[in-house]
Design a protein around this motif. Structure first.
Motif, PDB file in Angstrom:
ATOM      1  N   UNK A   1      -2.245  -3.573  -8.220  1.00  0.00           N
ATOM      2  CA  UNK A   1      -2.065  -3.523  -6.913  1.00  0.00           C
ATOM      3  C   UNK A   1      -2.608  -2.174  -6.416  1.00  0.00           C
ATOM      4  N   UNK A   2      -2.125  -1.156  -7.217  1.00  0.00           N
ATOM      5  CA  UNK A   2      -2.962   0.405  -6.508  1.00  0.00           C
ATOM      6  C   UNK A   2      -4.396   0.070  -6.420  1.00  0.00           C
ATOM      7  N   UNK A   3      -5.092  -0.288  -7.503  1.00  0.00           N
ATOM      8  CA  UNK A   3      -6.708  -0.512  -7.240  1.00  0.00           C
ATOM      9  C   UNK A   3      -6.867  -1.256  -5.939  1.00  0.00           C
ATOM     10  N   UNK A   4      -6.191  -2.450  -6.026  1.00  0.00           N
ATOM     11  CA  UNK A   4      -6.576  -3.386  -4.766  1.00  0.00           C
ATOM     12  C   UNK A   4      -6.468  -2.648  -3.582  1.00  0.00           C
ATOM     13  N   UNK A   5      -4.945  -2.263  -3.383  1.00  0.00           N
ATOM     14  CA  UNK A   5      -4.965  -1.597  -2.188  1.00  0.00           C
ATOM     15  C   UNK A   5      -5.886  -0.508  -1.888  1.00  0.00           C
ATOM     16  N   UNK A   6      -6.373   0.375  -2.778  1.00  0.00           N
ATOM     17  CA  UNK A   6      -7.208   1.307  -2.443  1.00  0.00           C
ATOM     18  C   UNK A   6      -8.515   0.861  -1.951  1.00  0.00           C
TER      19      UNK A   6
ATOM     20  N   UNK B   1     -11.176  -7.932  -3.255  1.00  0.00           N
ATOM     21  CA  UNK B   1     -10.478  -7.173  -3.887  1.00  0.00           C
ATOM     22  C   UNK B   1      -9.521  -7.434  -4.800  1.00  0.00           C
ATOM     23  N   UNK B   2      -9.067  -8.495  -4.520  1.00  0.00           N
ATOM     24  CA  UNK B   2      -8.129  -9.236  -5.656  1.00  0.00           C
ATOM     25  C   UNK B   2      -8.954  -9.430  -6.819  1.00  0.00           C
ATOM     26  N   UNK B   3     -10.115 -10.146  -6.544  1.00  0.00           N
ATOM     27  CA  UNK B   3     -10.940 -10.643  -7.816  1.00  0.00           C
ATOM     28  C   UNK B   3     -11.434  -9.468  -8.736  1.00  0.00           C
ATOM     29  N   UNK B   4     -11.723  -8.422  -7.938  1.00  0.00           N
ATOM     30  CA  UNK B   4     -11.991  -6.851  -8.527  1.00  0.00           C
ATOM     31  C   UNK B   4     -11.089  -6.361  -9.098  1.00  0.00           C
TER      32      UNK B   4
END
Length: 461
Positions: free
Chosen positions: A8-13, A180-183
């Protein structure tokens, strides 16, 4: 998905970074389109007003009305022709909401001086663009033509463009979210897998678990580090279990002997004084074996914990080698073995810890005596330019090639029954290897079964 999870943190960033790029970019694009539309409209009105002003010869001519109507119809603008005093002569496509006063006095004076007037203004809540051009002939300025364009038309175009830009932005945001979700899952799933493996290793003590992730990046390097740590822990656990098993066996056997023969002596279960003395000698030998084992365990523990400090000094190796062979002389003589020393004519000097070098060589020489039945043991020292080479050569039972790689492991024995009979603890060679490496040296074994063994050591001066 947990809000505090790395995915979640990575996707939000990533999404935040995309949005802070898309939003300013969309705003800049809209401003560019708006400015372009206004500039285009302004340029068009100025050109039209100039063309009309050059074609008007008489303000009262009916042709002016036709020309003006044709002009306003084609361009969807409002127009007016004013005389020199600013009074309206003609109007076409006119809307009373445009303005109450078409031109102000300062603007009329500007037109008389040949200037073109371009003005944006708001009237009754509507935005307009006004362009006024002087009408001149050989007698001077006789009036002016004024064109009005509503920004409502521009606003409609801008609105349509905004709708398209917003739709495109929404599409970009949706694609960005999907990307973003994929990455984030692509990058986060290995980390989650590593977390699960490390938890299982920690909680279940299952050191056989591995992270199934391979890549030439930092995450791949982390996975390899976790796998390496797991392998190390697994090897440590195996060695630990083997160590406790071996140390229990090593202590239990001599203690059994001590207890049995002590009980026999106590209850006088012997046939003669000679047999009693033999029992007491066995008790003494087994006590020495336990004492040696404790000393070796203490040394091994200190070495592995890094608690041994080397007190290096200049050692005279020729003299030290003589002392070592002298101490082993009686054991060798009991078996009919010859001890041979081979050293250079000059004194060989090595900067090292005397007690530890003595321990290394004594262990190797006594080991050679222990496993040699006939022949001789040779201690050879060679002085090279930057190294000191030491060899311990025996003509003993030798070692099979498949056993050589394991000789420096704790409690490893080629022939357990024979080693036990000879009083070895199984820790001597492991201690030797550690002490050699602490001196930044190397140790190698060359052995032929039933022919003999050579231990070669190299120490930097």
């Amino acid at each position: 998905m947990k809000l505090n999870s790395v995915v979640f943190k990575l996707g939000a960033t990533i999404l935040f970074l995309q949005l802070i790029i898309l939003i300013p970019l969309g705003y800049v694009i809209l401003q560019l389109i708006l400015n372009y539309s206004v500039n285009q409209t302004e340029t068009q009105l100025i050109r039209l007003s100039e063309n009309y002003a050059t074609q008007v010869e008489d303000l009262e001519s009916p042709e002016n009305m036709q020309l003006l109507e044709h002009l306003t119809t084609m361009t969807d603008t409002s127009a007016a022709i004013l005389d020199q005093n600013g009074d309206t002569v003609l109007q076409t496509n006119w809307n009373d909401d445009i303005t109450e006063e078409i031109l102000e006095n300062p603007q009329i004076q500007q037109l008389e001086s040949g200037e073109t007037i371009v003005e944006e203004y708001n009237f009754n809540g509507s935005n307009y663009l006004k362009v006024a051009q002087p009408i001149t002939n050989q007698n001077g300025t006789q009036g002016s033509v004024v064109l009005f364009s509503s920004f409502g038309l521009i606003s409609n175009s801008i609105h349509n463009i905004i709708v398209l830009v917003v739709l495109a932005s929404l599409g970009a945001v949706i694609l960005a979210i999907g990307f973003t979700i994929f990455i984030s899952k692509k990058l986060g799933s290995p980390l989650i897998a590593m977390e699960k493996v490390t938890k299982q290793i920690s909680e279940q003590k299952d050191f056989s678990l591995r992270v199934d992730y391979k890549a030439n990046d930092e995450i791949g390097s982390l996975a390899q580090a976790i796998n390496h740590l797991s392998e190390t822990l697994e090897r440590y656990q195996t060695n630990r279990n083997e160590f406790f098993s071996n140390i229990t066996h090593e202590l239990k056997t001599p203690l059994t002997y001590v207890k049995g023969y002590a009980n026999a002596v106590r209850h006088e279960i012997y046939q003669s004084k000679e047999e009693r003395d033999e029992f007491l000698e066995i008790i003494e030998d087994e006590s020495d074996h336990i004492s040696n084992l404790m000393d070796d365990l203490t040394d091994m523990s200190k070495i592995e914990e890094g608690k041994i400090d080397l007190n290096k000094e200049n050692l005279h190796m020729n003299q030290l080698a003589k002392e070592i062979l002298k101490r082993s002389h009686f054991k060798a003589a009991d078996k009919g073995l010859k001890l041979h020393l081979s050293v250079p004519d000059h004194d060989v000097v090595l900067k090292a810890d005397r007690s530890r070098i003595d321990q290394i060589l004594t262990n190797l020489v006594e080991n050679a005596v222990r496993y040699t039945e006939t022949g001789q043991i040779t201690l050879k020292i060679r002085d090279l330019s930057s190294d000191v080479w030491i060899e311990v050569i025996d003509t003993g039972i030798g070692i099979k090639q498949e056993d050589v790689p394991y000789l420096f492991e704790r409690f490893y024995r080629v022939d357990k029954s024979r080693s036990r009979a000879n009083g070895g603890t199984g820790l001597g060679l492991a201690i030797v290897k550690h002490l050699v490496e602490m001196h930044e040296g190397t140790i190698k074994i060359d052995s032929q079964f039933n022919e003999g063994t050579t231990f070669s050591l190299r120490f930097p001066k």
